[in-house]
Design a protein around this motif. Structure first.
Motif, mmCIF file in Angstrom:
data_model
loop_
_atom_site.group_PDB
_atom_site.id
_atom_site.type_symbol
_atom_site.label_atom_id
_atom_site.label_comp_id
_atom_site.label_asym_id
_atom_site.label_seq_id
_atom_site.Cartn_x
_atom_site.Cartn_y
_atom_site.Cartn_z
ATOM 1 N N THR A 96 0.821 -1.205 0.000
ATOM 2 C CA THR A 96 0.000 0.000 0.000
ATOM 3 C C THR A 96 0.860 1.263 0.000
ATOM 4 O OG1 THR A 96 -0.138 -0.001 2.420
ATOM 5 C CG2 THR A 96 -1.915 -1.118 1.218
ATOM 6 N N ALA A 97 0.273 2.317 -0.521
ATOM 7 C CA ALA A 97 0.875 3.653 -0.470
ATOM 8 C C ALA A 97 -0.236 4.633 -0.151
ATOM 9 C CB ALA A 97 1.528 4.001 -1.800
ATOM 10 N N ARG A 98 -0.005 5.469 0.846
ATOM 11 C CA ARG A 98 -0.964 6.504 1.220
ATOM 12 C C ARG A 98 -0.220 7.834 1.296
ATOM 13 N NH1 ARG A 98 -2.696 2.019 4.205
ATOM 14 N NH2 ARG A 98 -4.932 1.597 4.117
ATOM 15 N N TYR A 99 -0.939 8.888 0.941
ATOM 16 C CA TYR A 99 -0.335 10.220 0.992
ATOM 17 C C TYR A 99 -1.289 11.170 1.692
ATOM 18 C CZ TYR A 99 2.014 14.506 -0.344
ATOM 19 O OH TYR A 99 2.662 15.716 -0.291
ATOM 20 N N ASP A 100 -0.794 11.898 2.688
ATOM 21 C CA ASP A 100 -1.601 12.892 3.404
ATOM 22 C C ASP A 100 -1.779 14.114 2.522
ATOM 23 O OD1 ASP A 100 -1.648 11.233 5.629
ATOM 24 O OD2 ASP A 100 0.062 12.207 6.581
ATOM 25 N N VAL A 101 -3.021 14.374 2.127
ATOM 26 C CA VAL A 101 -3.283 15.538 1.284
ATOM 27 C C VAL A 101 -3.620 16.772 2.105
ATOM 28 C CG1 VAL A 101 -3.923 14.262 -0.788
ATOM 29 C CG2 VAL A 101 -5.672 14.765 0.907
ATOM 30 N N VAL A 102 -4.125 16.560 3.332
ATOM 31 C CA VAL A 102 -4.426 17.668 4.233
ATOM 32 C C VAL A 102 -3.996 17.263 5.641
ATOM 33 C CG1 VAL A 102 -6.248 19.069 5.279
ATOM 34 C CG2 VAL A 102 -6.421 18.422 2.879
ATOM 35 N N GLN A 103 -3.251 18.134 6.306
ATOM 36 C CA GLN A 103 -2.893 17.942 7.708
ATOM 37 C C GLN A 103 -3.185 19.240 8.428
ATOM 38 O OE1 GLN A 103 1.269 16.810 7.610
ATOM 39 N NE2 GLN A 103 0.732 14.653 7.775
ATOM 40 N N THR A 104 -4.154 19.193 9.333
ATOM 41 C CA THR A 104 -4.500 20.383 10.085
ATOM 42 C C THR A 104 -4.863 19.988 11.505
ATOM 43 O OG1 THR A 104 -5.985 22.293 10.228
ATOM 44 C CG2 THR A 104 -6.871 20.319 9.208
ATOM 45 N N GLY A 105 -4.200 20.579 12.455
ATOM 46 C CA GLY A 105 -4.449 20.218 13.849
ATOM 47 C C GLY A 105 -4.182 18.744 14.058
ATOM 48 N N GLY A 106 -5.125 18.036 14.631
ATOM 49 C CA GLY A 106 -4.984 16.604 14.856
ATOM 50 C C GLY A 106 -5.620 15.758 13.780
ATOM 51 N N VAL A 107 -5.987 16.355 12.627
ATOM 52 C CA VAL A 107 -6.693 15.633 11.567
ATOM 53 C C VAL A 107 -5.811 15.516 10.326
ATOM 54 C CG1 VAL A 107 -8.712 15.633 10.054
ATOM 55 C CG2 VAL A 107 -8.937 16.425 12.414
ATOM 56 N N GLU A 108 -5.789 14.324 9.750
ATOM 57 C CA GLU A 108 -5.114 14.064 8.469
ATOM 58 C C GLU A 108 -6.136 13.481 7.508
ATOM 59 O OE1 GLU A 108 -0.966 12.534 10.565
ATOM 60 O OE2 GLU A 108 -2.337 11.090 9.650
ATOM 61 N N VAL A 109 -6.192 14.008 6.296
ATOM 62 C CA VAL A 109 -7.017 13.451 5.230
ATOM 63 C C VAL A 109 -6.056 12.878 4.196
ATOM 64 C CG1 VAL A 109 -8.724 13.922 3.443
ATOM 65 C CG2 VAL A 109 -8.860 15.111 5.651
ATOM 66 N N TYR A 110 -6.292 11.653 3.760
ATOM 67 C CA TYR A 110 -5.337 10.982 2.880
ATOM 68 C C TYR A 110 -6.039 10.230 1.759
ATOM 69 C CZ TYR A 110 -6.688 6.875 5.612
ATOM 70 O OH TYR A 110 -7.402 5.872 6.220
ATOM 71 N N GLY A 111 -5.273 9.943 0.740
ATOM 72 C CA GLY A 111 -5.700 9.089 -0.361
ATOM 73 C C GLY A 111 -4.627 8.038 -0.566
ATOM 74 N N GLY A 112 -5.000 6.914 -1.156
ATOM 75 C CA GLY A 112 -4.003 5.873 -1.347
ATOM 76 C C GLY A 112 -4.439 4.814 -2.333
ATOM 77 N N LEU A 113 -3.524 3.901 -2.550
ATOM 78 C CA LEU A 113 -3.804 2.773 -3.421
ATOM 79 C C LEU A 113 -3.072 1.548 -2.916
ATOM 80 C CD1 LEU A 113 -1.119 2.375 -5.502
ATOM 81 C CD2 LEU A 113 -2.046 4.510 -6.324
ATOM 82 N N GLY A 114 -3.550 0.395 -3.340
ATOM 83 C CA GLY A 114 -2.930 -0.871 -2.986
ATOM 84 C C GLY A 114 -2.816 -1.745 -4.203
ATOM 85 N N LEU A 115 -1.830 -2.609 -4.204
ATOM 86 C CA LEU A 115 -1.608 -3.516 -5.324
ATOM 87 C C LEU A 115 -1.122 -4.836 -4.746
ATOM 88 C CD1 LEU A 115 -1.553 -3.699 -8.429
ATOM 89 C CD2 LEU A 115 0.852 -3.036 -8.309
ATOM 90 N N GLY A 116 -1.728 -5.936 -5.193
ATOM 91 C CA GLY A 116 -1.311 -7.221 -4.652
ATOM 92 C C GLY A 116 -2.111 -8.380 -5.165
ATOM 93 N N ALA A 117 -2.404 -9.325 -4.276
ATOM 94 C CA ALA A 117 -3.081 -10.560 -4.635
ATOM 95 C C ALA A 117 -4.312 -10.743 -3.767
ATOM 96 C CB ALA A 117 -2.140 -11.743 -4.454
ATOM 97 N N VAL A 118 -5.354 -11.340 -4.362
ATOM 98 C CA VAL A 118 -6.597 -11.613 -3.650
ATOM 99 C C VAL A 118 -6.946 -13.083 -3.851
ATOM 100 C CG1 VAL A 118 -9.029 -11.006 -3.365
ATOM 101 C CG2 VAL A 118 -7.392 -9.260 -4.116
ATOM 102 N N GLN A 119 -7.082 -13.816 -2.750
ATOM 103 C CA GLN A 119 -7.536 -15.204 -2.833
ATOM 104 C C GLN A 119 -9.056 -15.180 -2.686
ATOM 105 O OE1 GLN A 119 -6.510 -17.970 0.311
ATOM 106 N NE2 GLN A 119 -6.449 -19.640 -1.183
ATOM 107 N N VAL A 120 -9.751 -15.448 -3.801
ATOM 108 C CA VAL A 120 -11.213 -15.445 -3.834
ATOM 109 C C VAL A 120 -11.696 -16.856 -3.545
ATOM 110 C CG1 VAL A 120 -13.249 -14.977 -5.240
ATOM 111 C CG2 VAL A 120 -11.183 -13.569 -5.522
ATOM 112 N N THR A 121 -12.642 -16.998 -2.598
ATOM 113 C CA THR A 121 -13.174 -18.308 -2.225
ATOM 114 C C THR A 121 -14.687 -18.283 -2.333
ATOM 115 O OG1 THR A 121 -11.355 -18.660 -0.681
ATOM 116 C CG2 THR A 121 -13.289 -20.064 -0.408
ATOM 117 N N PHE A 122 -15.245 -19.280 -3.024
ATOM 118 C CA PHE A 122 -16.689 -19.453 -3.133
ATOM 119 C C PHE A 122 -17.078 -20.687 -2.326
ATOM 120 C CE2 PHE A 122 -20.336 -21.479 -5.253
ATOM 121 C CZ PHE A 122 -21.269 -20.487 -5.080
#
Length: 193
Positions: A96-122
């Motif tokens: 995963t990678a996340r980036y803080d787009v807004v940091q003010t006081g005690g609040v952080e707003v972030y966006g991110g993405l992930g890349l990997g593998a998913v084991q799907v089970t039915f």
């Protein structure tokens, strides 16, 4: 399994360095998941809302301030609305990678993405059938964190997870595939070290 090992090695190399000089984070989270379907022959079957839980480790301020890189495991599962007790689940291991787009006081707003593998089970409990396949996947994330103390935070996050291809998880002689995707809303807790 080789895919999981490669993802772990890649993330570990990003996170290598002196632990004392960096902010390491441990996240634990849970929430709800929606929007899944199984393409079975000519039909599409939707799922009811399900659940998601997971944990992750990351390192903050990698390369540039506000950027964090990490490794995350999550599991989401739900039951098909028209064919209970048929269920589908996804075990995802993502760099995963996340980036803080807004940091003010005690609040952080972030966006991110992930890349990997998913084991799907039915699973079909009526006939005692279960089948899984691991496929590539990715996710987009947006969220906000609130600092409780200088080293602990709570967060809310919305994410969209999707596999890059349908998983072959139907009965062995059937062409049916599972299109696995999930929209998740979760809450979590972060402890930094």
């Amino acid at each position: 399994m080789r895919c999981y090992t490669a993802l772990f090695a890649m993330t570990a190399s990003f996170c290598a360095g002196e632990v004392a000089a960096q902010d390491w984070n441990f996240d634990v989270f849970a929430g709800v998941t929606t929007e899944n379907e199984l393409e079975w022959n000519a039909g599409d079957y939707d799922t009811d809302a399900g659940r998601i839980f997971g944990l992750g480790v990351s390192r903050s301020d990698v390369v540039v301030p506000g950027l964090e890189l990490g490794l995350e495991y999550s599991r989401s599962d739900s039951v098909y609305s028209t064919s209970d007790p048929n269920a589908i689940s996804g075990d995802a291991l993502m760099a995963t990678a996340r980036y803080d787009v807004v940091q003010t006081g005690g609040v952080e707003v972030y966006g991110g993405l992930g890349l990997g593998a998913v084991q799907v089970t039915f699973d079909n409990e009526n006939v005692g059938y279960s089948r899984s396949e691991t496929v590539g996947g990715g996710q987009l994330m947006i969220g906000a964190r609130y600092a409780l103390t200088p080293r602990s935070k709570v967060f809310v996050e919305a994410r969209k997870l999707d596999t890059f291809e349908d998983a072959q998880v139907a009965l062995q002689n059937s062409p049916a595939t599972a299109e696995y995707n999930a929209t998740n809303v979760l809450i979590g807790f972060r402890q930094s070290f």
